[in-house]
Design a protein around this motif. Structure first.
Motif, short mmCIF file in Angstrom:
data_model
loop_
_atom_site.label_atom_id
_atom_site.label_comp_id
_atom_site.label_asym_id
_atom_site.label_seq_id
_atom_site.Cartn_x
_atom_site.Cartn_y
_atom_site.Cartn_z
N PRO A 5 0.83 -1.21 0.00
CA PRO A 5 0.00 0.00 0.00
C PRO A 5 0.87 1.26 0.00
O PRO A 5 2.04 1.21 0.40
N PRO A 6 0.29 2.41 -0.41
CA PRO A 6 1.08 3.64 -0.50
C PRO A 6 1.25 4.29 0.88
O PRO A 6 0.32 4.91 1.40
N VAL A 36 -8.71 17.32 -0.56
CA VAL A 36 -9.88 16.43 -0.53
C VAL A 36 -10.11 15.84 0.86
O VAL A 36 -11.23 15.49 1.21
N THR A 37 -9.04 15.76 1.67
CA THR A 37 -9.19 15.23 3.03
C THR A 37 -9.52 16.34 4.03
O THR A 37 -9.72 16.07 5.22
N GLY A 38 -9.54 17.60 3.57
CA GLY A 38 -9.76 18.72 4.47
C GLY A 38 -8.47 19.31 5.01
O GLY A 38 -8.48 20.38 5.62
N ALA A 39 -7.35 18.63 4.79
CA ALA A 39 -6.06 19.17 5.26
C ALA A 39 -5.72 20.42 4.45
O ALA A 39 -5.94 20.45 3.23
N PRO A 40 -5.20 21.48 5.12
CA PRO A 40 -4.86 22.70 4.38
C PRO A 40 -3.60 22.50 3.54
O PRO A 40 -2.61 21.99 4.03
N PHE A 67 0.96 15.47 -0.72
CA PHE A 67 0.51 14.10 -0.46
C PHE A 67 -0.49 14.17 0.67
O PHE A 67 -0.13 14.51 1.80
N GLU A 68 -1.75 13.85 0.39
CA GLU A 68 -2.76 13.83 1.46
C GLU A 68 -2.88 12.41 1.98
O GLU A 68 -2.97 11.45 1.20
N VAL A 79 -1.28 7.31 1.72
CA VAL A 79 -1.57 8.35 0.73
C VAL A 79 -2.92 8.06 0.09
O VAL A 79 -3.12 6.98 -0.48
N VAL A 80 -3.84 9.01 0.24
CA VAL A 80 -5.17 8.82 -0.36
C VAL A 80 -5.38 9.75 -1.56
O VAL A 80 -6.30 9.55 -2.35
N ALA A 81 -4.53 10.76 -1.69
CA ALA A 81 -4.59 11.66 -2.84
C ALA A 81 -3.25 12.37 -2.93
O ALA A 81 -2.58 12.57 -1.91
N PHE A 82 -2.85 12.72 -4.14
CA PHE A 82 -1.64 13.53 -4.29
C PHE A 82 -1.75 14.33 -5.57
O PHE A 82 -2.50 13.97 -6.48
#
Ligand SMILES: Cc1cc2nc3c(=O)[nH]c(=O)nc-3n(C[C@H](O)[C@H](O)[C@H](O)COP(=O)(O)O)c2cc1C
Length: 177
Positions: free
Chosen positions: A47-48, A103-107, A116-117, A136-139
């Motif tokens: 997994p990432p 997308v995760t709400g992280a600024p 890297f979210e 990592v769920v989005a980048f």
């Protein structure tokens, strides 16, 4: 084993050049946290997973332990002021910045080379630091041609392209990297 001199060890560890990241999170609707790290590392592609380490003395340690998501923002070479800003314990590290929520709400830090979210996955004790492993769920790579900020022996550096040597394409030891 001889006695380890912490100052000599710090200098020796400083021989390892790194990039510079700001890790950011919004643990609560009205709370944003962020800190400069050079302990960021890739861990696993599938997994990432990635990691970073937070000093147990950091003001925001409890918030880092609590947050479910965070973003790792890879700084560009023109962002040493952002690095310094997030490396100081100050009331509002975010003053005058307009971070977009990911997308995760992280600024997300504007002007970063890559974001890297991550979903918080593991926390491990690491001596005087705590090791955070995130999935990592989005980048994204908003500035793929920008140069990175480099950190070496306690100083910011820029890459020089005088030495630009390809690794062999068939290098098995790269293991997919
Ligand atoms: C280039 C650079 C890299 C850093 N890397 C780390 C790191 O990996 N882990 C860490 O805990 N602190 C690191 N720091 C120090 C933190 O950014 C600094 O202590 C920060 O103020 C902690 O935030 P807080 O105490 O407000 O939570 C680094 C500082 C700089 C300038």
């Amino acid at each position: 084993m001889s006695e380890i001199d912490p100052n000599a060890l710090r200098r020796a560890l400083g021989d390892f050049a790194t990039g510079v990241c700001v890790v950011t999170a919004a643990p609560d609707a009205d709370e944003r946290i962020g800190m400069t790290v050079n302990s960021f590392s890739s861990v696993s592609l599938d997994p990432p997973l990635v990691l970073f380490c937070v000093a147990n003395t950091a003001n925001a340690l409890a918030a880092w332990k609590r947050t479910t998501h965070y973003a790792i923002n890879v700084l560009a070479e023109n962002q040493s002021a952002i690095s310094n800003r997030f490396a100081r314990a100050q009331a509002d590290k975010w003053e005058g910045l307009a971070p977009e929520p990911g997308v995760t709400g992280a600024p997300l830090i504007p002007g970063a080379i890559a974001h890297f979210e991550c979903a918080a996955e593991h926390q491990y004790p690491g001596g005087d630091h705590t090791i955070f492993v995130g999935r990592v769920v989005a980048f994204d790579r908003p500035r793929p041609n920008a140069e990175p900020l480099v950190f070496h022996q306690g100083r910011y550096r820029e890459l020089t392209h005088q030495h630009d040597i390809a690794v062999p394409a068939d290098a098995l030891w790269l293991l997919g990297w």
